[in-house]
Design an enzyme around this catalytic site. Sequence first.
Site, PDB file in Angstrom:
ATOM      1  N   GLY A   1       0.822  -1.194   0.000  1.00  0.00           N
ATOM      2  CA  GLY A   1       0.000   0.000   0.000  1.00  0.00           C
ATOM      3  C   GLY A   1       0.861   1.252   0.000  1.00  0.00           C
ATOM      4  CB  CYS A   2       0.163   4.665  -1.214  1.00  0.00           C
ATOM      5  SG  CYS A   2      -1.503   4.913  -0.556  1.00  0.00           S
TER       6      CYS A   2
END
EC number: 1.2.1.38
Length: 339
Positions: A146-147
């Site tokens: 995920g970012c």
Amino acid sequence: MRGYRKPTVSIIGASGYSGAELTGILMRHPSVKLEKLYAHSQAGKNVSDLYPALNNSMTYAPFDGSMDSDICFLALPHGQALELVPALRDAGKMVIDLSGDFRIKNPAEHLEYYKNRKPDGAWMTYAMPELFYDRIAASRAVSNPGCYATSIILGLAPLLCRPMDTFTVAAVNCTAISGISGAGRSGKTELSYAEMNDNVRAYKVGLHQHTPEIMQALGSSVSSPGFDFMFTPMIAPLTRGIYTVLNVRFEDNAPDCEHVTGHFRDFYASAPFVRMRDRVPEVRDVTYTNFCDINIAGAGNGKDLVIVTAIDNLVKGAAGQAVQNMNIMLGYDQALGIA
């Protein structure tokens, strides 16, 4: 080379922001051929109608369950890849999933943070190149980080995955600000210009779905943490970017900044997309790139360090890292087509 055939690539969920970023990178990639772009609500539309800057005449097609390409990227809302990935893997496709469906090993943690059930074993290699290069190279299906998780893990991994001498991390307090594109392309009133201009807002405080992913990658867990961890995500009127400030407290005295910076440089010596900076990084330093910039600073009390990281949420936090993982899986230079 006579007889050489470039691996073919398709994207399922190509019309969203991450899918569009993937499309642009793969269009330019010298060693793969972009073959099909699949989308649901935008099926039948031309890519250039949605994203003129891509200058791509391909048409989004509905996904009917069949896949001819060698490699499949999935850039779908959470929950949808769980249904599609098993068949793609059974068909022998190389799979790179950008959702959170396969990141967390523990089904109970996944249920708590993502609010949907998944079967035991619904997990794929967690594909953070800076930490798990060899595992990625040996895999045919991976889960892209995920970012937020990327920005936080890269800022903490050298201290927690390869601890320094007798310095032990006791607690991490993290505040991270994301651009609005991190919420996806679908229209939401609270993300409109009128709501977000001149505004900053915290959300999912202590409950963000990237929390168990972060702890897992750092060798811990939310159910049995090896250190105290608090994560406060925020959204700001930026189109793209993630800016993370990590306040790290040690059990005894903190190591000095130069010592820590040297440790980070050694840890990331073979990581082409991590840059140690002598000044505090800014979001604009990394937008439209696959870099993660990191700076180490002291807190002035001898007990804490402040670590600041910056990434582009759509590139290093999504599409760029996904292509980096594809390169590793194919045995290419990991920076090919990205740098």
